[in-house]
Design a protein around this motif. Structure first.
Motif, PDB file in Angstrom:
ATOM      1  N   UNK A  38      43.682 -10.309  -0.681  1.00 24.75           N
ATOM      2  CA  UNK A  38      43.210 -11.635  -1.091  1.00 24.75           C
ATOM      3  C   UNK A  38      43.836 -12.667  -0.164  1.00 24.75           C
ATOM      4  N   UNK A  39      42.976 -13.502   0.437  1.00 26.43           N
ATOM      5  CA  UNK A  39      43.455 -14.545   1.342  1.00 26.43           C
ATOM      6  C   UNK A  39      43.000 -15.903   0.838  1.00 26.43           C
ATOM      7  N   UNK A  40      43.946 -16.829   0.717  1.00 23.64           N
ATOM      8  CA  UNK A  40      43.652 -18.212   0.337  1.00 23.64           C
ATOM      9  C   UNK A  40      43.686 -19.069   1.598  1.00 23.64           C
ATOM     10  N   UNK A  41      42.528 -19.452   2.151  1.00 20.34           N
ATOM     11  CA  UNK A  41      42.545 -20.235   3.392  1.00 20.34           C
ATOM     12  C   UNK A  41      43.226 -21.591   3.238  1.00 20.34           C
ATOM     13  N   UNK A  42      43.240 -22.159   2.031  1.00 16.08           N
ATOM     14  CA  UNK A  42      43.842 -23.474   1.831  1.00 16.08           C
ATOM     15  C   UNK A  42      45.353 -23.441   2.025  1.00 16.08           C
ATOM     16  N   UNK A  43      45.992 -22.340   1.618  1.00 18.59           N
ATOM     17  CA  UNK A  43      47.444 -22.244   1.723  1.00 18.59           C
ATOM     18  C   UNK A  43      47.893 -21.285   2.822  1.00 18.59           C
ATOM     19  N   UNK A  44      46.983 -20.445   3.288  1.00 17.12           N
ATOM     20  CA  UNK A  44      47.337 -19.418   4.267  1.00 17.12           C
ATOM     21  C   UNK A  44      47.901 -18.157   3.649  1.00 17.12           C
ATOM     22  N   UNK A  45      48.012 -18.108   2.319  1.00 19.43           N
ATOM     23  CA  UNK A  45      48.605 -16.938   1.652  1.00 19.43           C
ATOM     24  C   UNK A  45      47.732 -15.705   1.842  1.00 19.43           C
ATOM     25  N   UNK A  46      48.385 -14.558   2.018  1.00 18.06           N
ATOM     26  CA  UNK A  46      47.709 -13.280   2.103  1.00 18.06           C
ATOM     27  C   UNK A  46      48.438 -12.292   1.199  1.00 18.06           C
ATOM     28  N   UNK A  47      47.759 -11.851   0.145  1.00 18.14           N
ATOM     29  CA  UNK A  47      48.320 -10.876  -0.790  1.00 18.14           C
ATOM     30  C   UNK A  47      47.574  -9.564  -0.642  1.00 18.14           C
ATOM     31  N   UNK A  48      48.231  -8.460  -0.983  1.00 23.02           N
ATOM     32  CA  UNK A  48      47.531  -7.186  -0.943  1.00 23.02           C
ATOM     33  C   UNK A  48      48.047  -6.257  -2.028  1.00 23.02           C
ATOM     34  N   UNK A  49      47.182  -5.311  -2.401  1.00 21.24           N
ATOM     35  CA  UNK A  49      47.476  -4.315  -3.432  1.00 21.24           C
ATOM     36  C   UNK A  49      47.167  -2.933  -2.883  1.00 21.24           C
ATOM     37  N   UNK A  50      48.033  -1.951  -3.106  1.00 16.38           N
ATOM     38  CA  UNK A  50      47.717  -0.579  -2.687  1.00 16.38           C
ATOM     39  C   UNK A  50      46.718   0.053  -3.655  1.00 16.38           C
ATOM     40  N   UNK A  51      45.779   0.791  -3.105  1.00 13.31           N
ATOM     41  CA  UNK A  51      44.823   1.537  -3.923  1.00 13.31           C
ATOM     42  C   UNK A  51      45.203   3.014  -3.899  1.00 13.31           C
ATOM     43  N   UNK A  52      44.924   3.755  -4.965  1.00 18.91           N
ATOM     44  CA  UNK A  52      45.317   5.166  -5.008  1.00 18.91           C
ATOM     45  C   UNK A  52      44.444   6.071  -4.137  1.00 18.91           C
ATOM     46  N   UNK A  53      43.306   5.553  -3.670  1.00 21.03           N
ATOM     47  CA  UNK A  53      42.407   6.301  -2.803  1.00 21.03           C
ATOM     48  C   UNK A  53      41.828   5.331  -1.779  1.00 21.03           C
ATOM     49  N   UNK A  54      41.080   5.859  -0.806  1.00 19.02           N
ATOM     50  CA  UNK A  54      40.342   4.966   0.080  1.00 19.02           C
ATOM     51  C   UNK A  54      39.437   4.071  -0.760  1.00 19.02           C
ATOM     52  N   UNK A  55      39.384   2.787  -0.406  1.00 27.46           N
ATOM     53  CA  UNK A  55      38.657   1.807  -1.205  1.00 27.46           C
ATOM     54  C   UNK A  55      37.633   1.115  -0.315  1.00 27.46           C
ATOM     55  N   UNK A  56      36.340   1.238  -0.687  1.00 28.26           N
ATOM     56  CA  UNK A  56      35.277   0.709   0.146  1.00 28.26           C
ATOM     57  C   UNK A  56      34.915  -0.731  -0.136  1.00 28.26           C
ATOM     58  N   UNK A  57      35.173  -1.195  -1.377  1.00 27.27           N
ATOM     59  CA  UNK A  57      34.749  -2.544  -1.742  1.00 27.27           C
ATOM     60  C   UNK A  57      35.443  -2.975  -3.034  1.00 27.27           C
ATOM     61  N   UNK A  58      35.399  -4.284  -3.253  1.00 28.82           N
ATOM     62  CA  UNK A  58      35.889  -4.870  -4.494  1.00 28.82           C
ATOM     63  C   UNK A  58      34.951  -6.015  -4.846  1.00 28.82           C
ATOM     64  N   UNK A  59      34.482  -6.047  -6.109  1.00 30.12           N
ATOM     65  CA  UNK A  59      33.527  -7.054  -6.554  1.00 30.12           C
ATOM     66  C   UNK A  59      34.008  -7.667  -7.862  1.00 30.12           C
TER      67      UNK A  59
END
Length: 287
Positions: A38-59
């Motif tokens: 997840x990236x917030x362009x207003x603040x420049x923050x970049x967060x991430x979460x590990x997935x237990x398998x390969x992950x193709x998409x998030x909706x």
């Protein structure tokens, strides 16, 4: 219109994919590194979460919750806790397959594809997730499914056959029935490979070109309207967002680049941005 993309965010993704604008932030994945970002362009923050398998998409689903396309099937994903809960298994008889790309229709159904992780066997299928039920769409199997892209009215679905260098367009009924497809676009060897696709508010089709150094927009009649040039070869998918829906973000990939190519493309795997004239479709959420 010819546009040059600008560098927006350093990520270095092996296989960046699935960008989507949700609640004033850009979400995307690195399939091979099994991460959701997840990236917030207003603040420049970049967060991430590990997935237990390969992950193709998030909706997005209900506010604050998501559906993630893990290798084994769609899962409920809660960023607050980092947890993944299975919804349904997909291609359980094909251990070499994984989920690859997805889109929402106006009814909140998720349309997603599977593919051979070795990018060879014609084992990729296009599926529909309606609540907790997964249904085969009936579209022809391919090695790598991409898109699908769905028109703003929800009456057309564009299915990308990446290895076959072809996009088919299908009529889509309100009840989720997919009609027979016809060729929308075909691509030549020097175009690169058609990758992720989306539709904008006027039904134009944006797609990234893997090994093509470009993203392109095509009108609903197949006319090329926009070409965006990149300083990296592998453009995977576009998202439209920002306050007015006219800021485009593109994911890219380092996968398949040797040491010489990586030295020449130090920004490969990063996020790029450019402005567009036609805004994003209204935001949708999974039912």
């Amino acid at each position: 219109m010819n546009i040059k993309a600008e560098h927006a965010l350093t990520v270095g993704a092996t296989l960046g994919e699935g960008p989507i604008w949700v609640d004033e932030a850009l979400w995307f994945v690195d399939i091979k590194q099994q991460r959701i970002y997840r990236h917030d362009p207003a603040t420049g923050a970049l967060d991430h979460w590990p997935a237990p398998e390969m992950v193709g998409w998030v909706l997005p689903a209900e506010p604050g919750k998501f559906v993630a396309g893990l290798r084994s099937g769609p899962h409920r994903f809660d960023p607050a806790t980092g947890t993944f809960v299975p919804i349904a298994g997909v291609d359980t008889d094909l251990p070499a397959n994984r989920l690859n790309d997805a889109a929402l229709d106006p009814a909140g159904r998720i349309w997603f594809g599977t593919m051979d992780n070795d990018e060879a066997a014609l084992s990729g299928r296009l599926y529909r997730l309606d609540g907790t039920t997964v249904t085969d769409s009936g579209a022809d199997p391919v090695a790598i499914t991409n898109g699908p892209a769905i028109s703003p009215a929800g009456d057309r679905l564009y299915h990308v056959d990446t290895i076959g260098k072809r996009i088919t367009v299908h009529p889509l009924s309100p009840d989720g029935t997919l009609g027979a497809g016809e060729t929308f676009l075909t691509f030549h060897m020097d175009d690169g490979y058609p990758d992720g696709a989306i539709c904008d508010a006027e039904g134009g089709v944006w797609l990234g070109l893997y090994s093509g150094w470009e993203a392109r927009r095509y009108a609903p009649d197949g006319t090329l309207t926009d070409v965006v040039e990149f300083p990296v070869a592998n453009i995977t998918k576009i998202a439209l967002g920002g306050p007015d829906g006219r800021t485009a973000y593109a994911t890219t990939a380092r996968q398949g680049l040797d040491d010489t190519a990586l030295a020449a493309q130090p920004l490969a795997g990063d996020i790029f941005t450019f402005r567009v004239d036609i805004p994003a479709k209204p935001p949708l959420r999974a039912a």
